[in-house]
Design a protein around this motif. Structure first.
Motif, short mmCIF file in Angstrom:
data_model
loop_
_atom_site.label_atom_id
_atom_site.label_comp_id
_atom_site.label_asym_id
_atom_site.label_seq_id
_atom_site.Cartn_x
_atom_site.Cartn_y
_atom_site.Cartn_z
N SER A 153 0.83 -1.20 0.00
CA SER A 153 0.00 0.00 0.00
C SER A 153 0.86 1.25 0.00
N LEU A 187 2.25 1.75 -3.52
CA LEU A 187 1.20 2.19 -4.45
C LEU A 187 0.76 3.62 -4.17
N THR A 195 -3.76 7.49 -5.76
CA THR A 195 -4.00 6.05 -5.87
C THR A 195 -5.14 5.63 -4.96
N TYR A 217 -7.10 2.20 -3.82
CA TYR A 217 -7.08 0.74 -3.79
C TYR A 217 -8.46 0.19 -4.13
N GLN A 261 -6.98 -6.34 -3.53
CA GLN A 261 -5.64 -6.88 -3.28
C GLN A 261 -5.77 -8.36 -2.98
N CYS A 270 6.26 -3.40 -6.84
CA CYS A 270 4.98 -3.37 -7.55
C CYS A 270 5.24 -3.07 -9.02
N ALA A 328 -2.84 -6.58 -7.31
CA ALA A 328 -3.75 -5.53 -6.85
C ALA A 328 -4.36 -4.84 -8.06
N VAL A 384 -5.85 -0.98 -8.89
CA VAL A 384 -5.95 0.38 -8.36
C VAL A 384 -6.58 1.30 -9.39
#
Length: 316
Positions: free
Chosen positions: A229, A232, A239, A241, A244, A262, A292, A294
């Motif tokens: 996190s 990101l 960003t 989320y 995930q 990432c 993930a 995003v």
């Protein structure tokens, strides 16, 4: 135990040096090209001073032109050094008492008559190997300063590291990679347990954890996942989320410097991206892996204005 470990076991041996008559510009170029935070000023192999990133920031504020200024005029001196036979605890105490972050290692004492330079130890190396020593010796956590250097995060800390590799660092595209790393300390684990309520004794009690399959306390899996996190959050833009998925592959020991990696692997359209995620321990063992999704929004106007103001100021 740490009293018996010499500084030579964790010091950096490939020390970047320059002679006293080198220019400040030459030293600054070394800092940039070698990716280090200090240059040791040495005469005939013996250290006589040091210039750090902080020194350059100070000198730039006080001098208009450093191009022809010799290091002997701007270096920090007298120089504090530590013997190669000293322990890492001795190094911690010297760094604290002298209020410095770079400690050259020499063969021959820490007096005014320094011996040959054999290495350097910094607070960075100490945070990798013994992140709890500073706390045990009474060093307040605030020494790891918070810095406002980005418009998309509230603050950064000196012991955190972030890298972003992209053809255009102002946007997100397939192939981009982001890396965020920090040491996960005992304080981090205890704070996470208190905030979330996950007070599993495996994470908090040495004797209890010693009798489990792990043999020692380990970091909460979700806390390790939080490094993803963090990486990101530093992508260009705001960003958000969306999902995930993570598979836990190995335990993460407390005190390890963990790194989240990432990679943007798919553009899903509508400013949504699929990202492959990995967390590595200090030995580059995969702790967890997954993916993930995003959503990347534009930064809010307040952040855009701050960024533009900072760009204008730096170009003046």
């Amino acid at each position: 135990m740490y009293d018996t470990i010499p500084v030579t076991e964790i010091m950096v041996e490939d020390v970047v040096t320059a002679p006293p008559d080198a220019t400040a510009t030459e030293a600054a170029t070394l800092l940039r090209d070698e990716g280090v935070s200090s240059v040791i000023v040495a005469r005939d192999g013996d250290p006589v001073g040091i210039v750090t990133e902080g020194d350059f920031a100070t000198q730039l504020c006080e001098r208009r032109d450093l191009g022809h200024v010799e290091l002997s005029a701007v270096m920090s001196t007298p120089l504090t050094t530590v013997e190669s036979t000293a322990s890492i605890v001795d190094a911690v105490e010297l760094l604290q008492s002298s209020d410095i972050e770079h400690l050259p290692v020499v063969d021959g004492g820490n007096t005014d008559d320094h011996g040959p330079l054999v290495g350097i130890i910094t607070t960075t190396e100490l945070s990798y190997y013994v992140p709890h020593l500073a706390r045990e010796r009474g060093r307040p956590e605030t020494t790891l300063t918070r810095r406002q250097v980005r418009t998309d995060t509230k603050y950064e800390r000196d012991d955190w590291a972030f890298e972003y590799h992209s053809a255009d660092e102002s946007t997100v595209a397939v192939g981009d990679t982001a890396r965020f790393s920090k040491s996960i300390t005992d304080d981090d684990v205890e704070a996470f347990a208190d905030v979330t309520g996950d007070t599993n004794r495996l994470h908090l009690e040495n004797d209890y954890a010693a009798e489990t399959r792990f043999g020692e306390r380990i970091v909460h899996g979700v806390l390790a996942n939080g490094l993803i996190s963090a990486a990101l959050a530093r992508l260009p833009g705001l960003t958000i989320y969306l999902s995930q998925e993570s598979s836990f592959r190995a335990p993460l020991p407390i005190g390890d410097r963990a790194t989240a990696v990432c990679e943007v692997v798919e553009d899903l359209g509508g400013s949504k991206y699929r990202i492959e995620t990995v967390v590595l321990d200090g030995d580059d063992t995969t702790v967890l892996e997954g993916s993930a999704v995003v959503l990347i929004d534009d930064l809010p106007p307040i952040a855009v204005n701050e960024r533009d103001a900072a760009t204008t100021e730096s170009s003046d």
